[in-house]
Design a protein around this motif. Structure first.
Motif, mmCIF file in Angstrom:
data_model
loop_
_atom_site.group_PDB
_atom_site.id
_atom_site.type_symbol
_atom_site.label_atom_id
_atom_site.label_comp_id
_atom_site.label_asym_id
_atom_site.label_seq_id
_atom_site.Cartn_x
_atom_site.Cartn_y
_atom_site.Cartn_z
ATOM 1 N N PRO A 32 5.305 -4.465 -27.106
ATOM 2 C CA PRO A 32 6.100 -3.533 -26.279
ATOM 3 C C PRO A 32 5.673 -2.085 -26.429
ATOM 4 C CG PRO A 32 7.387 -4.352 -28.146
ATOM 5 C CD PRO A 32 6.135 -5.165 -28.104
ATOM 6 N N THR A 33 4.978 -1.765 -27.517
ATOM 7 C CA THR A 33 4.541 -0.371 -27.732
ATOM 8 C C THR A 33 3.137 -0.095 -27.190
ATOM 9 O OG1 THR A 33 3.705 -1.000 -29.925
ATOM 10 C CG2 THR A 33 5.973 -0.133 -29.789
ATOM 11 N N ALA A 34 2.467 -1.111 -26.682
ATOM 12 C CA ALA A 34 1.098 -0.921 -26.202
ATOM 13 C C ALA A 34 1.065 -0.008 -24.987
ATOM 14 C CB ALA A 34 0.477 -2.267 -25.851
ATOM 15 N N VAL A 35 0.057 0.866 -24.955
ATOM 16 C CA VAL A 35 -0.135 1.803 -23.837
ATOM 17 C C VAL A 35 -1.430 1.442 -23.108
ATOM 18 C CG1 VAL A 35 -0.543 4.206 -23.191
ATOM 19 C CG2 VAL A 35 1.119 3.651 -24.985
ATOM 20 N N ALA A 36 -1.362 1.371 -21.797
ATOM 21 C CA ALA A 36 -2.537 1.031 -20.988
ATOM 22 C C ALA A 36 -3.065 2.265 -20.286
ATOM 23 C CB ALA A 36 -2.175 -0.025 -19.951
ATOM 24 N N ARG A 37 -4.379 2.354 -20.250
ATOM 25 C CA ARG A 37 -5.064 3.369 -19.445
ATOM 26 C C ARG A 37 -6.017 2.629 -18.520
ATOM 27 N NH1 ARG A 37 -4.388 5.115 -24.511
ATOM 28 N NH2 ARG A 37 -3.293 7.109 -24.818
ATOM 29 N N ALA A 38 -5.939 2.939 -17.234
ATOM 30 C CA ALA A 38 -6.713 2.166 -16.257
ATOM 31 C C ALA A 38 -7.267 3.069 -15.173
ATOM 32 C CB ALA A 38 -5.838 1.078 -15.647
ATOM 33 N N GLU A 39 -8.346 2.609 -14.577
ATOM 34 C CA GLU A 39 -8.961 3.311 -13.455
ATOM 35 C C GLU A 39 -9.073 2.360 -12.273
ATOM 36 O OE1 GLU A 39 -11.918 6.485 -15.731
ATOM 37 O OE2 GLU A 39 -12.718 4.557 -15.022
ATOM 38 N N LEU A 40 -8.689 2.828 -11.105
ATOM 39 C CA LEU A 40 -8.895 2.083 -9.867
ATOM 40 C C LEU A 40 -10.315 2.384 -9.397
ATOM 41 C CD1 LEU A 40 -7.775 0.321 -7.538
ATOM 42 C CD2 LEU A 40 -7.050 2.456 -6.433
ATOM 43 N N VAL A 41 -11.181 1.379 -9.469
ATOM 44 C CA VAL A 41 -12.615 1.577 -9.246
ATOM 45 C C VAL A 41 -13.073 0.786 -8.025
ATOM 46 C CG1 VAL A 41 -14.915 1.323 -10.256
ATOM 47 C CG2 VAL A 41 -12.972 1.928 -11.709
ATOM 48 N N ALA A 42 -13.904 1.411 -7.200
ATOM 49 C CA ALA A 42 -14.458 0.746 -6.015
ATOM 50 C C ALA A 42 -15.646 -0.118 -6.406
ATOM 51 C CB ALA A 42 -14.892 1.790 -4.989
ATOM 52 N N ARG A 43 -15.586 -1.393 -6.077
ATOM 53 C CA ARG A 43 -16.713 -2.297 -6.318
ATOM 54 C C ARG A 43 -17.712 -2.276 -5.153
ATOM 55 N NH1 ARG A 43 -14.697 -2.416 -11.206
ATOM 56 N NH2 ARG A 43 -13.205 -4.062 -11.711
ATOM 57 N N GLU A 44 -17.316 -1.621 -4.055
ATOM 58 C CA GLU A 44 -18.168 -1.507 -2.875
ATOM 59 C C GLU A 44 -17.755 -0.233 -2.132
ATOM 60 O OE1 GLU A 44 -17.424 -4.375 0.265
ATOM 61 O OE2 GLU A 44 -15.521 -4.941 -0.689
ATOM 62 N N PRO A 45 -18.620 0.294 -1.273
ATOM 63 C CA PRO A 45 -18.249 1.500 -0.518
ATOM 64 C C PRO A 45 -17.190 1.192 0.529
ATOM 65 C CG PRO A 45 -20.388 0.675 0.196
ATOM 66 C CD PRO A 45 -20.001 -0.139 -0.994
ATOM 67 N N GLY A 46 -16.444 2.219 0.924
ATOM 68 C CA GLY A 46 -15.421 2.003 1.944
ATOM 69 C C GLY A 46 -14.680 3.275 2.279
ATOM 70 N N VAL A 47 -13.528 3.090 2.922
ATOM 71 C CA VAL A 47 -12.634 4.190 3.296
ATOM 72 C C VAL A 47 -11.274 3.886 2.691
ATOM 73 C CG1 VAL A 47 -11.515 5.406 5.203
ATOM 74 C CG2 VAL A 47 -13.887 4.616 5.444
ATOM 75 N N LEU A 48 -10.690 4.863 2.022
ATOM 76 C CA LEU A 48 -9.427 4.628 1.320
ATOM 77 C C LEU A 48 -8.239 4.680 2.271
ATOM 78 C CD1 LEU A 48 -7.960 4.219 -1.384
ATOM 79 C CD2 LEU A 48 -7.832 6.711 -1.593
ATOM 80 N N ALA A 49 -7.341 3.733 2.096
ATOM 81 C CA ALA A 49 -6.021 3.767 2.721
ATOM 82 C C ALA A 49 -5.043 3.156 1.738
ATOM 83 C CB ALA A 49 -6.009 2.993 4.036
ATOM 84 N N GLY A 50 -3.888 3.802 1.591
ATOM 85 C CA GLY A 50 -2.869 3.257 0.696
ATOM 86 C C GLY A 50 -2.796 3.922 -0.663
ATOM 87 N N ALA A 51 -3.265 5.155 -0.766
ATOM 88 C CA ALA A 51 -3.188 5.835 -2.063
ATOM 89 C C ALA A 51 -1.741 5.966 -2.531
ATOM 90 C CB ALA A 51 -3.848 7.210 -1.972
ATOM 91 N N GLU A 52 -0.861 6.405 -1.635
ATOM 92 C CA GLU A 52 0.550 6.546 -2.001
ATOM 93 C C GLU A 52 1.191 5.186 -2.245
ATOM 94 O OE1 GLU A 52 4.676 8.714 -0.442
ATOM 95 O OE2 GLU A 52 3.008 8.415 0.950
ATOM 96 N N VAL A 53 0.768 4.188 -1.497
ATOM 97 C CA VAL A 53 1.280 2.839 -1.687
ATOM 98 C C VAL A 53 0.931 2.337 -3.086
ATOM 99 C CG1 VAL A 53 1.154 0.454 -0.867
ATOM 100 C CG2 VAL A 53 1.122 2.339 0.788
ATOM 101 N N PHE A 54 -0.302 2.563 -3.500
ATOM 102 C CA PHE A 54 -0.732 2.183 -4.845
ATOM 103 C C PHE A 54 0.121 2.886 -5.895
ATOM 104 C CE2 PHE A 54 -3.329 3.017 -8.630
ATOM 105 C CZ PHE A 54 -3.728 1.730 -8.971
ATOM 106 N N GLU A 55 0.338 4.177 -5.712
ATOM 107 C CA GLU A 55 1.127 4.952 -6.679
ATOM 108 C C GLU A 55 2.553 4.426 -6.777
ATOM 109 O OE1 GLU A 55 2.278 9.607 -7.659
ATOM 110 O OE2 GLU A 55 1.461 9.089 -5.695
ATOM 111 N N ILE A 56 3.179 4.169 -5.644
ATOM 112 C CA ILE A 56 4.561 3.685 -5.648
ATOM 113 C C ILE A 56 4.639 2.295 -6.268
ATOM 114 C CG2 ILE A 56 6.451 2.944 -4.131
ATOM 115 C CD1 ILE A 56 5.718 5.314 -2.310
#
Length: 280
Positions: A32-56
């Motif tokens: 329960p005390t573990a802290v995670a650090r993560a990065e959302l990484v692109a495995r291929e090129p593209g155009v982003l949509a849903g940044a706020e959706v991801f955050e929420i």
């Protein structure tokens, strides 16, 4: 514009579906005390949509989770780009991970595909639009993703405009009279669109004087050109039906104003994005 309440409704349903009684794996194995650090990484090129959706999606279960967005909706990115960073209680991050990824991957897939269609008609006056062939419950998100890719939206729902399609016309005995009456009965702000699948159907629609847009459905290129000439600016001309990346440029050059593409949402592939995580 995509509103937070629309996002929250989708996210709440998805989180409840994915873990109706909690995340059994994380609750059993992750301290329960573990802290995670993560990065959302692109495995291929593209155009982003849903940044706020991801955050929420990442913060709904636990507001102490922190999300830092490194890219904005509509922004093109390359393989290996870091699109967001996440930090917080590991159990919370792990429970939200799949929902957040599912949504941003699908939305970015739509935005990326839309961008290719928009680029294919560059130099013409044609506008690329989506259709109502969306995933039930996800229409607001998918329509937003189309805009992130540079496309435009068709009517949002059946309540937004009159759109007489082939099945409507099949049960209307006098199309011209019905359209004229519609103009009388409806508010002047209501848009009327009529779908035709043969050149000879155009005259009855034009005679009514009621249509703002005439959709030429599954027309050949020659018939599209003939239809544009016949309508002659008296209504917007929309081309629809079986539009692909191989055909859209030729369709645009016929002079149509709008090209609707169901494939933007009904046949899209989710973009390959991953959440690279470390736990301390």
């Amino acid at each position: 514009m995509l509103e937070r309440r629309q996002i929250q409704r989708v996210v709440d349903l998805a989180l409840d579906e994915d873990a109706p009684f909690g995340d059994l794996t994380s609750q059993t194995l992750v301290p329960p005390t573990a802290v995670a650090r993560a990065e959302l990484v692109a495995r291929e090129p593209g155009v982003l949509a849903g940044a706020e959706v991801f955050e929420i999606a990442m913060t709904t279960l636990d507001p102490t989770v922190k999300v830092t967005l490194e890219a904005a909706d509509g922004e093109a990115f390359g393989r290996g780009s870091v699109l967001a960073r996440v930090e917080g209680p590991a159990r919370s991050v792990l429970q939200a991970e799949r929902v957040a990824l599912n949504l941003v991957q699908r939305m970015s897939g739509i935005a990326t595909l839309t961008r290719t269609y928009v680029e294919a008609v560059a130099g013409t006056a044609a506008r690329v639009v989506d259709t109502r062939k969306t995933t039930p419950g996800l229409r607001a998100l998918e329509r937003h993703a189309v805009r992130c890719g540079g496309g435009h939206n068709h009517r949002y729902s059946l309540s937004d405009a009159v759109m007489a399609k082939d099945n409507h016309l099949a049960v209307i005995p006098d199309v011209t009279a019905a359209l004229r009456q519609a103009r009388i009965d409806l508010p002047h702000t209501t848009h009327i669109e009529v779908e035709v699948d043969r050149l000879e159907q155009i005259d009855a629609v034009l005679e009514s004087g009621a249509a703002h847009t005439i959709m030429l459905d599954n027309f050949s290129l020659d018939d599209l050109r003939a239809g544009v000439a016949k309508i002659a600016g008296r209504a917007l001309v929309e081309a629809s039906g079986g539009v692909t990346l191989d055909t859209i440029a030729d369709i645009a050059r016929t002079g149509v104003d709008v090209i609707s593409v169901g494939a933007l949402t009904h046949s899209v592939r989710a973009l390959d994005l991953g959440l690279d995580m470390s736990v301390s």
